[in-house]
Design an enzyme around this catalytic site. Structure first.
Site, mmCIF file in Angstrom:
data_model
loop_
_atom_site.group_PDB
_atom_site.id
_atom_site.type_symbol
_atom_site.label_atom_id
_atom_site.label_comp_id
_atom_site.label_asym_id
_atom_site.label_seq_id
_atom_site.Cartn_x
_atom_site.Cartn_y
_atom_site.Cartn_z
ATOM 1 C CG MET A 12 69.891 67.902 20.383
ATOM 2 S SD MET A 12 69.049 66.548 21.243
ATOM 3 C CE MET A 12 70.327 65.979 22.353
ATOM 4 N N GLY A 13 69.065 71.769 19.807
ATOM 5 C CA GLY A 13 68.240 72.440 18.805
ATOM 6 C C GLY A 13 69.087 73.260 17.847
ATOM 7 C CD1 TRP B 126 75.230 69.540 15.852
ATOM 8 C CD2 TRP B 126 73.376 68.304 15.976
ATOM 9 N NE1 TRP B 126 75.453 68.380 15.157
ATOM 10 C CE2 TRP B 126 74.340 67.607 15.213
ATOM 11 C CE3 TRP B 126 72.129 67.723 16.195
ATOM 12 C CZ2 TRP B 126 74.074 66.359 14.683
ATOM 13 C CZ3 TRP B 126 71.878 66.480 15.658
ATOM 14 C CH2 TRP B 126 72.850 65.810 14.913
ATOM 15 C CG HIS B 127 68.631 69.057 15.007
ATOM 16 N ND1 HIS B 127 68.544 68.804 16.356
ATOM 17 C CD2 HIS B 127 68.635 67.841 14.408
ATOM 18 C CE1 HIS B 127 68.488 67.502 16.567
ATOM 19 N NE2 HIS B 127 68.546 66.885 15.402
ATOM 20 N N GLY B 128 70.074 73.234 13.524
ATOM 21 C CA GLY B 128 70.021 74.394 12.633
ATOM 22 C C GLY B 128 69.606 75.637 13.395
#
Length: 383
Positions: A315-316, A318-320
């Site tokens: 998820m981290g 995915w943010h960048g």
């Protein structure tokens, strides 16, 4: 044109939605017109960037071919290797988009919303493999894939739920309720995004000078940014859900009073819920099942913690790929695992009985852990 970005966009929506609303009040759907309007609004996102438009068209065709190929192949055979290969291919454009800033000085890949539509492809591939999606036409895929109200930033819907709404005919009086609820959500979006989030950004965030390295300023920024992030994103989600209602689609809610969460697990059941549930269903649960099936690790808690770490680390990412996003993901993985260990110890020893006081204390403590996480997410922690 950024969706829900200014009054011009909403004026355009009002004009284009007049026939949809009038027919809806008569209990009818005009699907062809709604589809044309939706695809026009998606294309308007790229009106100032021809390169992005060409990439978007190629990307859409690429994802469509992957899904259609796998659907037809699955009729006769079952190949895990093919499945994972196609999953990898479907997310390859997203991966390239994430890494290009570290390689190229000028962006040539990606577009606003690529993450969310990629999730749609992955979801469909998984549900085809599970046998949950047995029939899928090109038009049905495109209706779901290019659904414009939630195209750029979610909420993340599920294909079968979406299709049920799309094919559903209105019951008497049903559209009137949808219309009123949709308008209410749109006005809530204006309050959240254009009044509260705007005011927090203008009067607080823009005036906090973090380079002075004063603890009180960092603290003020942390709280202000947390509320800004909520009102800005919840406002966008309210717009997306409200406009979906006007089209007869019950796009799921994305926020449920996250700042009154009693623990970090409760928070992820309230914050960006569609993303949280997507990662839970398609990453966490499947990784837990795989590890148990392969009997690589015997302890079920260890399996759960590995899955939690993987979920939040991804998820981290995915943010960048920037360090603060990765740290944000690891931070929440540590919170989830730490809370689970604490909760099991409390229950086994019966150390702290639940009461109104402990509930309030839990909310206060959780709120501060959440806000500190958003400070990490903002990238300003060490400025």
């Amino acid at each position: 044109m950024v969706p829900y970005g200014n009054l011009i966009y909403f004026l355009l929506l009002i004009i284009l939605f007049i026939p949809i609303v009038l027919y809806g009040l008569k209990g009818k759907k005009i699907k062809t017109y709604s589809t044309i309007v939706g695809w026009i609004l998606v294309l308007l996102i790229f009106k100032n960037d021809l390169n992005q438009l060409l990439f978007f068209i190629c990307f859409t065709i690429f994802e469509l071919l992957i899904v259609i190929f796998y659907k037809n192949y699955r009729k006769d055979k079952n190949s895990s290797m093919l499945f994972y290969t196609l999953i990898g291919l479907s997310i390859l454009p997203l991966i390239l988009t994430k890494i290009q800033p570290f390689i190229l000085t000028h962006s040539i890949l990606g577009f606003l919303g690529i993450s969310y539509v990629t999730f749609k492809t992955v979801q469909i591939l998984i549900e085809i493999r599970d046998g949950l999606i047995k029939e899928l036409s090109i038009m049905e895929f495109l209706q779901f894939f290019l659904f414009f109200p939630a195209f750029t930033s979610g909420p993340i819907d599920r294909y079968r739920r979406f299709l049920n709404d799309y094919d559903h005919d209105y019951a008497p009086g049903e559209y009137k309720v949808l219309l009123l609820n949709g308008i209410n959500l749109i006005f809530r979006g204006f309050l959240y995004k254009f009044i509260l989030a705007y005011a927090i950004n203008l009067y607080i965030l823009s005036n906090v000078y973090l380079h002075e390295k004063l603890f009180i300023l960092k603290l003020l920024y942390m709280y202000a940014y947390s509320f800004y992030l909520f009102f800005d994103f919840a406002g966008y989600s309210a717009f997306a859900i409200g406009v979906s209602y006007l089209l007869g689609i019950h796009t799921p809610q994305n926020f449920n009073r996250p700042f009154i969460s009693r623990n970090i697990k409760d928070f992820w059941n309230r914050w960006h819920m569609t993303l949280s549930f997507w990662f839970r269903d398609y990453i966490y649960m499947r990784l837990v099942f795989l590890l148990r099936k392969k009997k690589i690790i015997q302890n079920r808690y260890t399996i759960s913690y590995i899955a939690y770490f993987t979920l939040f680390f991804l998820m981290g990412l995915w943010h960048g790929l920037e360090l603060h996003y990765i740290v944000y993901g690891i931070y929440h993985a540590a919170l989830i695992i730490g809370y689970d260990l604490f909760e099991r110890k409390i229950k086994s020893k019966k150390l702290i009985p639940r009461s109104k006081f402990t509930d309030i204390l839990s909310i206060i403590v959780t709120f501060h852990f959440i806000c500190f996480g958003f400070l990490i997410f903002s990238g300003t922690l060490f400025k």
